[in-house]
Write an enzyme that holds these catalytic residues in place. Structure first.
Site, mmCIF file in Angstrom:
data_model
loop_
_atom_site.group_PDB
_atom_site.id
_atom_site.type_symbol
_atom_site.label_atom_id
_atom_site.label_comp_id
_atom_site.label_asym_id
_atom_site.label_seq_id
_atom_site.Cartn_x
_atom_site.Cartn_y
_atom_site.Cartn_z
ATOM 1 N N ASP A 8 0.874 -1.167 0.000
ATOM 2 C CA ASP A 8 0.000 0.000 0.000
ATOM 3 C C ASP A 8 0.915 1.222 0.000
ATOM 4 O O ASP A 8 2.150 1.105 -0.185
ATOM 5 C CB ASP A 8 -1.005 -0.043 1.170
ATOM 6 C CG ASP A 8 -0.382 0.220 2.534
ATOM 7 O OD1 ASP A 8 0.854 0.397 2.616
ATOM 8 O OD2 ASP A 8 -1.126 0.257 3.523
ATOM 9 N N CYS A 65 3.215 -3.052 4.014
ATOM 10 C CA CYS A 65 2.402 -1.883 4.375
ATOM 11 C C CYS A 65 3.160 -1.163 5.488
ATOM 12 O O CYS A 65 4.367 -1.386 5.647
ATOM 13 C CB CYS A 65 0.971 -2.280 4.758
ATOM 14 S SG CYS A 65 0.775 -3.349 6.181
ATOM 15 N N GLY A 66 2.490 -0.293 6.209
ATOM 16 C CA GLY A 66 3.208 0.450 7.249
ATOM 17 C C GLY A 66 3.785 -0.470 8.307
ATOM 18 O O GLY A 66 4.951 -0.358 8.695
ATOM 19 N N THR A 67 2.957 -1.410 8.767
ATOM 20 C CA THR A 67 3.400 -2.337 9.823
ATOM 21 C C THR A 67 3.541 -3.774 9.344
ATOM 22 O O THR A 67 4.122 -4.597 10.061
ATOM 23 C CB THR A 67 2.349 -2.365 10.956
ATOM 24 O OG1 THR A 67 1.097 -2.781 10.379
ATOM 25 C CG2 THR A 67 2.190 -0.999 11.602
ATOM 26 N N GLY A 68 2.958 -4.100 8.225
ATOM 27 C CA GLY A 68 2.878 -5.495 7.756
ATOM 28 C C GLY A 68 1.666 -6.217 8.330
ATOM 29 O O GLY A 68 1.290 -7.291 7.859
ATOM 30 N N ILE A 69 1.036 -5.616 9.331
ATOM 31 C CA ILE A 69 -0.035 -6.330 10.059
ATOM 32 C C ILE A 69 -1.312 -6.429 9.217
ATOM 33 O O ILE A 69 -1.881 -7.522 9.070
ATOM 34 C CB ILE A 69 -0.317 -5.643 11.411
ATOM 35 C CG1 ILE A 69 0.911 -5.752 12.325
ATOM 36 C CG2 ILE A 69 -1.529 -6.288 12.085
ATOM 37 C CD1 ILE A 69 0.825 -4.900 13.585
ATOM 38 N N MET A 71 -1.750 -6.193 6.025
ATOM 39 C CA MET A 71 -1.522 -7.063 4.868
ATOM 40 C C MET A 71 -1.577 -8.529 5.288
ATOM 41 O O MET A 71 -2.175 -9.363 4.599
ATOM 42 C CB MET A 71 -0.158 -6.769 4.243
ATOM 43 C CG MET A 71 -0.094 -5.493 3.433
ATOM 44 S SD MET A 71 -1.094 -5.602 1.924
ATOM 45 C CE MET A 71 -0.351 -4.295 0.947
ATOM 46 N N HIS A 98 9.490 -24.042 9.628
ATOM 47 C CA HIS A 98 8.465 -24.688 10.460
ATOM 48 C C HIS A 98 7.043 -24.481 9.944
ATOM 49 O O HIS A 98 6.200 -25.348 10.138
ATOM 50 C CB HIS A 98 8.529 -24.140 11.897
ATOM 51 C CG HIS A 98 9.726 -24.619 12.646
ATOM 52 N ND1 HIS A 98 9.860 -24.454 14.001
ATOM 53 C CD2 HIS A 98 10.858 -25.254 12.229
ATOM 54 C CE1 HIS A 98 11.025 -24.967 14.395
ATOM 55 N NE2 HIS A 98 11.652 -25.458 13.327
ATOM 56 N N ASN A 99 6.767 -23.332 9.346
ATOM 57 C CA ASN A 99 5.374 -23.018 8.984
ATOM 58 C C ASN A 99 5.112 -23.030 7.485
ATOM 59 O O ASN A 99 3.972 -22.827 7.060
ATOM 60 C CB ASN A 99 4.967 -21.642 9.544
ATOM 61 C CG ASN A 99 5.403 -21.443 10.974
ATOM 62 O OD1 ASN A 99 6.241 -20.600 11.283
ATOM 63 N ND2 ASN A 99 4.846 -22.239 11.868
ATOM 64 N N ARG A 109 7.406 0.912 8.130
ATOM 65 C CA ARG A 109 7.600 1.824 9.260
ATOM 66 C C ARG A 109 8.210 1.103 10.462
ATOM 67 O O ARG A 109 8.392 1.702 11.517
ATOM 68 C CB ARG A 109 6.257 2.455 9.649
ATOM 69 C CG ARG A 109 5.646 3.278 8.523
ATOM 70 C CD ARG A 109 4.239 3.746 8.849
ATOM 71 N NE ARG A 109 3.609 4.299 7.661
ATOM 72 C CZ ARG A 109 2.286 4.403 7.490
ATOM 73 N NH1 ARG A 109 1.461 4.010 8.444
ATOM 74 N NH2 ARG A 109 1.800 4.918 6.391
ATOM 75 N N ARG A 132 7.454 -33.459 11.078
ATOM 76 C CA ARG A 132 6.416 -33.117 12.066
ATOM 77 C C ARG A 132 5.778 -31.758 11.774
ATOM 78 O O ARG A 132 4.622 -31.518 12.120
ATOM 79 C CB ARG A 132 6.970 -33.142 13.497
ATOM 80 C CG ARG A 132 7.998 -32.077 13.797
ATOM 81 C CD ARG A 132 8.618 -32.256 15.166
ATOM 82 N NE ARG A 132 9.536 -31.183 15.504
ATOM 83 C CZ ARG A 132 10.774 -31.085 15.059
ATOM 84 N NH1 ARG A 132 11.245 -32.002 14.229
ATOM 85 N NH2 ARG A 132 11.542 -30.072 15.419
ATOM 86 N N HIS A 133 6.544 -30.896 11.097
ATOM 87 C CA HIS A 133 5.997 -29.569 10.764
ATOM 88 C C HIS A 133 4.927 -29.678 9.688
ATOM 89 O O HIS A 133 3.983 -28.894 9.663
ATOM 90 C CB HIS A 133 7.122 -28.626 10.334
ATOM 91 C CG HIS A 133 8.175 -28.490 11.397
ATOM 92 N ND1 HIS A 133 7.915 -27.889 12.603
ATOM 93 C CD2 HIS A 133 9.457 -28.920 11.440
ATOM 94 C CE1 HIS A 133 9.006 -27.936 13.352
ATOM 95 N NE2 HIS A 133 9.949 -28.562 12.667
ATOM 96 N N ARG A 136 1.655 -30.431 11.284
ATOM 97 C CA ARG A 136 1.047 -29.244 11.910
ATOM 98 C C ARG A 136 0.458 -28.307 10.853
ATOM 99 O O ARG A 136 -0.633 -27.757 11.039
ATOM 100 C CB ARG A 136 2.105 -28.521 12.748
ATOM 101 C CG ARG A 136 2.535 -29.385 13.934
ATOM 102 C CD ARG A 136 3.839 -28.972 14.544
ATOM 103 N NE ARG A 136 4.242 -29.922 15.576
ATOM 104 C CZ ARG A 136 5.469 -29.990 16.086
ATOM 105 N NH1 ARG A 136 6.416 -29.178 15.653
ATOM 106 N NH2 ARG A 136 5.742 -30.866 17.026
HETATM 107 C C1 RB5 Z 1 -1.766 2.931 6.452
HETATM 108 O O1 RB5 Z 1 -1.713 4.145 7.108
HETATM 109 C C2 RB5 Z 1 -1.496 1.796 7.441
HETATM 110 O O2 RB5 Z 1 -2.602 1.617 8.253
HETATM 111 C C3 RB5 Z 1 -1.167 0.533 6.683
HETATM 112 O O3 RB5 Z 1 -0.071 0.749 5.871
HETATM 113 C C4 RB5 Z 1 -0.823 -0.682 7.532
HETATM 114 O O4 RB5 Z 1 0.160 -0.377 8.462
HETATM 115 C C5 RB5 Z 1 -1.936 -1.434 8.095
HETATM 116 O O5 RB5 Z 1 -1.781 -2.455 8.742
#
Ligand code: RB5
Length: 149
Positions: A8, A65-69, A71, A98-99, A109, A132-133, A136
């Site tokens: 993003d 993305c900013g945090t990867g979370i 996405m 493993h995964n 960021r 074993r992985h 799982r």
């Molecule tokens: C965008 O500002 C930010 O929310 C996005 O890049 C991302 O970090 C979401 O998880």
């Protein structure tokens, strides 16, 4: 290995750096955007990457993305996707060994360019250990098949 990558607006700069790494590693890749810092919605980019990896069109995907979370949460909604959001090399290796992670999510960021490149290189060059992985990981696939809560 064929890689599809996307970001993003919070990940475009890091995506450019990672494309340099993929070229150095002689990996084929397709960048499906985005291309500017104009605000977009990360699920719109996670979905096509996850689906095209799940279909076997690409071997692996990279999402930034900013945090990867965001996405990673979005990508993991697609059946067959095991997306790991990672900020260190050890976890990157383990997510493969493993995964059997088939998508890597990174936060522009969160990690600097050099660290992100080491993480991506470790992730791209580590094989799944199986054994074993595999049992799982197969249980994760069973969870996907069971639709009821
Ligand atoms: C965008 O500002 C930010 O929310 C996005 O890049 C991302 O970090 C979401 O998880």
């Amino acid at each position: 290995m064929r890689i599809i990558l996307a970001s993003d607006h919070g990940g475009t700069r890091l995506k450019e750096e990672l494309k340099g790494l993929l070229a150095d590693l002689h990996m084929e890749f397709e960048d499906i955007g985005c291309t500017s810092d104009q605000s977009v919605d990360y699920p719109d980019y996670a979905e096509p990457v996850a689906k095209r990896v799940a279909k076997g069109e690409f071997d692996r995907g990279i999402l930034i993305c900013g945090t990867g979370i965001g996405m990673s949460i979005a990508a993991n909604k697609v059946k067959g996707i095991r997306c790991a959001v990672v900020s260190d090399e050890y976890s990157a290796r383990m997510s493969r060994e493993h995964n059997n992670a088939n998508v890597l999510a990174l936060g522009e960021r969160v990690v600097g360019g050099d660290l992100a490149k080491s993480i991506a290189q470790a992730w791209l060059t580590t094989e799944f250990a199986g054994d074993r992985h595999l049992r799982r990981v197969n249980k994760i696939a069973e969870l996907e098949r069971a639709e009821e809560l």
